[in-house]
Design an enzyme around this catalytic site. Structure first.
Site, PDB file in Angstrom:
ATOM      1  N   HIS A  19       0.750  -1.243  -0.030  1.00 52.01           N
ATOM      2  CA  HIS A  19      -0.083   0.016  -0.157  1.00 52.01           C
ATOM      3  C   HIS A  19       0.778   1.435   0.019  1.00 52.01           C
ATOM      4  CE1 HIS A  19      -2.974  -2.743   2.063  1.00 52.01           C
ATOM      5  NE2 HIS A  19      -3.607  -2.715   0.987  1.00 52.01           N
ATOM      6  N   LYS A  43     -18.197  -6.036   6.564  1.00 55.65           N
ATOM      7  CA  LYS A  43     -16.947  -6.723   6.303  1.00 55.65           C
ATOM      8  C   LYS A  43     -16.491  -6.998   7.889  1.00 55.65           C
ATOM      9  CE  LYS A  43     -13.513  -6.608   2.728  1.00 55.65           C
ATOM     10  NZ  LYS A  43     -12.945  -5.645   1.871  1.00 55.65           N
ATOM     11  N   ARG A  92      -1.913  -5.770  -8.671  1.00 49.48           N
ATOM     12  CA  ARG A  92      -0.672  -6.596  -8.549  1.00 49.48           C
ATOM     13  C   ARG A  92      -0.596  -7.618  -9.512  1.00 49.48           C
ATOM     14  NH1 ARG A  92      -3.020  -7.796  -2.283  1.00 49.48           N
ATOM     15  NH2 ARG A  92      -4.832  -7.152  -3.748  1.00 49.48           N
ATOM     16  N   SER A 130      -2.701  -7.668   2.726  1.00 50.08           N
ATOM     17  CA  SER A 130      -3.114  -7.619   4.164  1.00 50.08           C
ATOM     18  C   SER A 130      -3.646  -9.000   4.755  1.00 50.08           C
ATOM     19  CB  SER A 130      -4.249  -6.625   4.490  1.00 50.08           C
ATOM     20  OG  SER A 130      -3.840  -5.289   3.893  1.00 50.08           O
TER      21      SER A 130
HETATM   22  P1  ADP Z   1      -9.917  -3.566  -0.767  1.00 49.75           P
HETATM   23  O1  ADP Z   1     -10.667  -4.103   0.445  1.00 49.75           O
HETATM   24  O2  ADP Z   1     -10.466  -2.262  -1.115  1.00 49.75           O
HETATM   25  O3  ADP Z   1      -9.453  -4.348  -1.683  1.00 49.75           O
HETATM   26  P2  ADP Z   1      -7.179  -3.503   0.490  1.00 49.75           P
HETATM   27  O4  ADP Z   1      -6.578  -2.868   1.589  1.00 49.75           O
HETATM   28  O5  ADP Z   1      -7.071  -4.796   0.308  1.00 49.75           O
HETATM   29  O6  ADP Z   1      -8.399  -2.947   0.231  1.00 49.75           O
HETATM   30  O7  ADP Z   1      -6.518  -2.841  -1.055  1.00 49.75           O
HETATM   31  C1  ADP Z   1      -6.739  -1.541  -1.318  1.00 49.75           C
HETATM   32  C2  ADP Z   1      -5.884  -1.343  -2.661  1.00 49.75           C
HETATM   33  O8  ADP Z   1      -4.536  -1.440  -2.469  1.00 49.75           O
HETATM   34  C3  ADP Z   1      -6.509  -2.342  -3.832  1.00 49.75           C
HETATM   35  O9  ADP Z   1      -6.541  -1.535  -4.928  1.00 49.75           O
HETATM   36  C4  ADP Z   1      -5.257  -3.308  -3.937  1.00 49.75           C
HETATM   37  O10 ADP Z   1      -5.470  -3.949  -5.006  1.00 49.75           O
HETATM   38  C5  ADP Z   1      -4.155  -2.699  -3.565  1.00 49.75           C
HETATM   39  N1  ADP Z   1      -3.273  -3.444  -2.986  1.00 49.75           N
HETATM   40  C6  ADP Z   1      -3.451  -4.258  -1.993  1.00 49.75           C
HETATM   41  N2  ADP Z   1      -2.212  -4.978  -1.683  1.00 49.75           N
HETATM   42  C7  ADP Z   1      -1.358  -4.328  -2.590  1.00 49.75           C
HETATM   43  C8  ADP Z   1      -0.020  -4.554  -2.973  1.00 49.75           C
HETATM   44  N3  ADP Z   1       0.858  -5.306  -2.149  1.00 49.75           N
HETATM   45  N4  ADP Z   1       0.714  -3.712  -4.039  1.00 49.75           N
HETATM   46  C9  ADP Z   1      -0.034  -2.895  -4.470  1.00 49.75           C
HETATM   47  N5  ADP Z   1      -1.393  -2.781  -4.546  1.00 49.75           N
HETATM   48  C10 ADP Z   1      -1.865  -3.582  -3.306  1.00 49.75           C
END
Ligand code: ADP
Length: 161
Positions: A19, A43, A92, A130
């Site tokens: 992130h 959620k 990703r 995450s």
């Molecule tokens: P959501 O529940 O909205 O998907 P996340 O916190 O899982 O929330 O992810 C938020 C954003 O960050 C999404 O666009 C996701 O694809 C991106 N993201 C999550 N992990 C990574 C990573 N390791 N590298 C790049 N982008 C990521």
């Protein structure tokens, strides 16, 4: 580049180095980046909204043009509030694409001038999510290199209780 502000929405449960990589890239492009932590009652999250906002705020405190906030409800309504029309999302792998593509088109249906900008993280973060951090942490593995220091400290503190 024009004076454009962007919103980076996500659960950030917890924030990871992936992130942060996306936020740093967005900060090079936009004049302001609002990291918007989502509040979704349906959620189940490991961390409360306040904890996720706090961990994210500590993790990006050195990047000047980044603001951390939270919202519930529709993202397009939140964009109106922040007077922004740009959404940043991270991509990703191909597996992210279908969901992200659907969301981008749906948001544009809900609000015609919305643009979704996809940023690709450094290769070393493409495997990181995450949920894997939560899993490694709960199984007692070493996750120090996957999350910003304030997130690591927070998880270690919880586990110690
Ligand atoms: P959501 O529940 O909205 O998907 P996340 O916190 O899982 O929330 O992810 C938020 C954003 O960050 C999404 O666009 C996701 O694809 C991106 N993201 C999550 N992990 C990574 C990573 N390791 N590298 C790049 N982008 C990521």
């Amino acid at each position: 580049m024009k004076n454009i502000s962007a919103v980076y929405p996500g659960s950030f449960d917890p924030p990871t180095n992936g992130h942060i990589d996306i936020i740093k890239r967005a900060a090079k492009i936009f004049s302001e980046v609002v990291v918007a932590v989502t509040h979704n009652c349906n959620k189940h999250h490991m961390f409360s909204l306040e904890e996720r906002v706090d961990m994210m705020s500590r993790s990006v405190s050195e990047i000047k043009i980044v603001k951390v906030s939270s919202f519930s409800g529709l993202l397009v309504d939140y964009l109106d509030k922040t007077e922004s029309f740009c959404i940043v999302r991270g991509l990703r792998a191909l597996s992210d694409f279908e969901y992200e593509f659907q969301m981008a088109l749906m948001n544009r249906k809900l609000k015609r001038d919305v643009e979704t900008i996809f940023l690709v993280p450094d290769q070393e973060y493409t495997f990181l999510s995450s949920s894997t951090v939560r899993e490694i942490a709960s199984l007692g593995g070493d996750f120090k290199n996957f999350v910003p220091a304030p997130v690591y400290e927070k998880i270690i503190k919880i586990k110690g209780k």
